[in-house]
Motif scaffolding. Sequence first.
Motif, short mmCIF file in Angstrom:
data_model
loop_
_atom_site.label_atom_id
_atom_site.label_comp_id
_atom_site.label_asym_id
_atom_site.label_seq_id
_atom_site.Cartn_x
_atom_site.Cartn_y
_atom_site.Cartn_z
N SER A 1 1.19 58.46 -31.01
CA SER A 1 -0.14 58.77 -31.53
C SER A 1 -0.06 60.02 -32.39
O SER A 1 0.55 61.01 -32.05
N ARG A 2 -0.71 59.90 -33.54
CA ARG A 2 -0.61 60.95 -34.55
C ARG A 2 -1.77 61.92 -34.36
O ARG A 2 -2.91 61.59 -34.66
N ALA A 3 -1.49 63.11 -33.85
CA ALA A 3 -2.55 64.09 -33.59
C ALA A 3 -2.88 64.88 -34.84
O ALA A 3 -4.02 65.30 -35.04
N VAL A 4 -1.85 65.13 -35.66
CA VAL A 4 -2.07 65.86 -36.91
C VAL A 4 -1.50 64.98 -38.02
O VAL A 4 -0.38 64.48 -37.91
N ASP A 5 -2.30 64.79 -39.07
CA ASP A 5 -1.96 63.75 -40.04
C ASP A 5 -2.01 64.27 -41.47
O ASP A 5 -2.97 64.04 -42.19
N GLY A 6 -1.00 65.05 -41.84
CA GLY A 6 -0.91 65.48 -43.24
C GLY A 6 -1.84 66.62 -43.59
O GLY A 6 -2.65 66.51 -44.51
N VAL A 7 -1.73 67.72 -42.86
CA VAL A 7 -2.62 68.86 -43.11
C VAL A 7 -1.97 69.87 -44.05
O VAL A 7 -0.84 70.32 -43.80
N ASP A 8 -2.68 70.21 -45.12
CA ASP A 8 -2.25 71.28 -46.02
C ASP A 8 -3.19 72.46 -45.84
O ASP A 8 -4.40 72.31 -46.01
N MET A 9 -2.64 73.60 -45.47
CA MET A 9 -3.47 74.78 -45.31
C MET A 9 -2.81 75.94 -46.02
O MET A 9 -1.58 76.01 -46.11
N ASP A 10 -3.63 76.85 -46.51
CA ASP A 10 -3.08 78.05 -47.13
C ASP A 10 -4.05 79.18 -46.80
O ASP A 10 -5.15 79.23 -47.34
N ILE A 11 -3.65 80.03 -45.87
CA ILE A 11 -4.55 81.08 -45.42
C ILE A 11 -4.03 82.43 -45.89
O ILE A 11 -2.87 82.78 -45.63
N ARG A 12 -4.87 83.13 -46.63
CA ARG A 12 -4.46 84.42 -47.21
C ARG A 12 -4.46 85.51 -46.16
O ARG A 12 -5.23 85.48 -45.20
N LYS B 1 -7.01 65.30 -39.67
CA LYS B 1 -7.06 65.64 -41.09
C LYS B 1 -8.13 66.69 -41.35
O LYS B 1 -9.12 66.76 -40.62
N VAL B 2 -7.95 67.46 -42.43
CA VAL B 2 -9.01 68.39 -42.83
C VAL B 2 -10.05 67.58 -43.61
O VAL B 2 -9.76 67.04 -44.67
N LYS B 3 -11.26 67.48 -43.02
CA LYS B 3 -12.29 66.63 -43.63
C LYS B 3 -13.29 67.40 -44.48
O LYS B 3 -13.89 66.86 -45.39
#
Lengths: 288, 301
Positions: free
Chosen positions: B44-55, B242-244
Motif C-alpha cells: 500500500s502506497r502511503a506517500v505517492d510522489g510528493v514534491d516539497m521545497d521548504i525554505r 499526494k499534495v492536493k
Amino acid sequence: MPIEMKQVNFLYQAGTPMEVHVLTDVNLKIEKGEFIGIIGHTGSGKSTLIQHLNGLLRASSGQVLMDGEDIFADGYDRRKLRGRVGLVFQYPEHQLFETDVLTDVCFGPKNQGFSKEEAEKKARAALDMVGLPESFYQRSPFELSGGQKRRVAIAGVLAMEPDYLILDEPTAGLDPGGRDEILGVLKDLHKKQGIAVILVSHSMEDVAQTVERIIVVQNGHIAYDAPPREVFRHYKELESYGLSAPQVTYIAHALREKGIPVDPDVTTVEEAKQSILHALSGKGGSVC
Amino acid sequence: MGHRDCPLVLFLRKVVESMGIVRTAKLVYEYIRKDENDKVTEISRAVDGVDMDIREGEFVAVLGRNGSGKSTIAKHLNALLQPTGGTVWIREMDTRDEDLIWDIRQTAGMVFQNPDNQIISSVVEEDVGFGPENMGIPSEEIWKRVDESLQAVGMAAYRKRSPNRLSGGQKQRVAIAGVMAMRPRCIVLDEPTAMLDPVGRREVIKTVRELNRKEGITVILITHYMEETVDADRILVVDAGKVKMEGTPKEVFSQVERLRELHLGVPQVTELAYELRKEGLPLPEGILTIQELVDELCRLK
C-alpha cells in the motif's frame, strides 16, 4: 432513574505524605436521557470523576447511588452496573483486538454471559447504531479509518446495552471529518436510543454544539453545572481554569464592544449567524 | 587565490543556500506486507510522489485526514523512514546516506503527539540535556544549551521539577526544549496538541511560533486543529499520499467546500464568515481571525 454522587471525596495515596485530594465534596445527579459535557484542564479530576460513575474507583468518602442504591454496598452487583454504565476510554481503538469487526463487538455481551446468537444480535444492533453497515462486519478493524475504528470501539460498549454511555475524549486525534462523524453518532444515540451520553472533551466547540448541560471540573470541585450558554458566559473564569469558550463566543463579545448588539451568549456558528444577521438588520443599531 | 574563493565554489555555495532546507522529489513510500514465506502479499502506497521545497525560516502547516500519509511524510524528514522511491534532502543531505543520519536528525528534530512517550528523565533539566549529552557534547556546553532551550519555551522556572508533575502543555514544551537543545534548524511537530487542553494547546502553538519568529527555526506543523495554522506562511493539504492543495492560509481556507470533501474544516471564525456570506453579507473570502471579521462587520453597519 438517576446516577447520583453525594459528598464524594477521593484521595490518592491516602494517609501517606504523598496524599492528593483529587475530588472534594462532589455532588452530582445525572438523569437518564441527558446529554452532558464534562470539561476541565488536564489533571482537574474529571477522569477520576467519571470512573466513580461505574464503580471503577471507590470514593474515599461519600456515596455513589444508582437508582437510589449505594453501588458500594455489600452484595451490590457492580458487574451488572458496568453493563448499564458503559465507559469508552481515550483512544478506545487501541483496545480492538479481534480479527473482524463483528467478533470484536460481540466480546462484551459474550462476556456478560449471552449465547453466541444473542451476542451477535446485540452486536449487529450496536453496529447499526454507530452507522456501520453489514459490509464492514467481516473486515479487520485495523484496516478501517480513524473514525470508523472508533465507531467500532464505541459499538463494543453499546452492545452491552448501557443506559448511560460515558466517553473520555472521543474525538481526540481525529480529523475534522472524523470528529463530526463521532459527534453525529453520539447525537443519534441520545436522540433515537434515549441513551444518556456523558462526554469528556477538550474541544469547547464540540461541547457547545452537542450537549445540553456542561459540568466544569476545577481542582476536584464542580465549578459550574449549567447549559452551555450560561457556562461560556464565564469565559474569563474558564480561561483561568485552563479552558476557553468557542471562537464564536469571543466574536460576539468583540462585536458588542464595537456597539453591534449581538447576543453575548452565542456558542455555535448557527446561533452566531442568526444573531449577527438580526443585529445588522437594523434593530437596536448603533455605530462602530 | 585559494580555492575557497574560486568563483565556481562561491557560485555553488550560493546555489546550495538558495535551496530549501527540506526538499523532497517524487517521494514515494510503500508499506509492504509479507507472509511467513517472505512473499509479498500486499503493497500500500502511503506517500505517492510528493514534491516539497521548504525554505529556511518558513512556517509550514500540513493538514490531511487520518491516514492521508502526512505522518509518514513527517517521518521521512528526520530519516525515521527511508523512501522506497524518490529522494529526501535535509540541507542537501540525502536521508538514505546512513553516514549522515545523525547530522540529519540534529538538523531536523521531531516532536510527537504524546508527551508522556517522549520524556525519559525524572528531572526536567536532565531530560532536556539528554539529546546533547548523547551527542557527546561537553557538560558545560550542555548546561548552557539546557538553559537557553528552557528559556526559549518559557519553562526555565521548572528546571528542577519532575516532568510527571507538569501539565500536558508544559510536558510538550519540555519535549520541544529537548529538541531545541540539539540546536536543530528545523522542527517537525506531528500533532503536538492532540492530547492537550485548550490552554496547553495555546501554550505549545505560541512557543512554536516564537521559535520560528525569534530564532528563525523552520517549523513544519502537522495538526487537526485548523485554527492553529492561521499564522503559517504556507499550508499543504495532503490526501491519499499526494499534495492536493497548497497556498497561504487565506488561499486554502477560502475553499471551504473543497476542504470538507477532504475530511477537513476551517477555523470557526472562517466558517461563520462563510455562512454569513451565503446569507448575502458582502464579506471577503478567507477571513481567518476574530479581528478581521469584527472589522469587516463594523464596516457593514
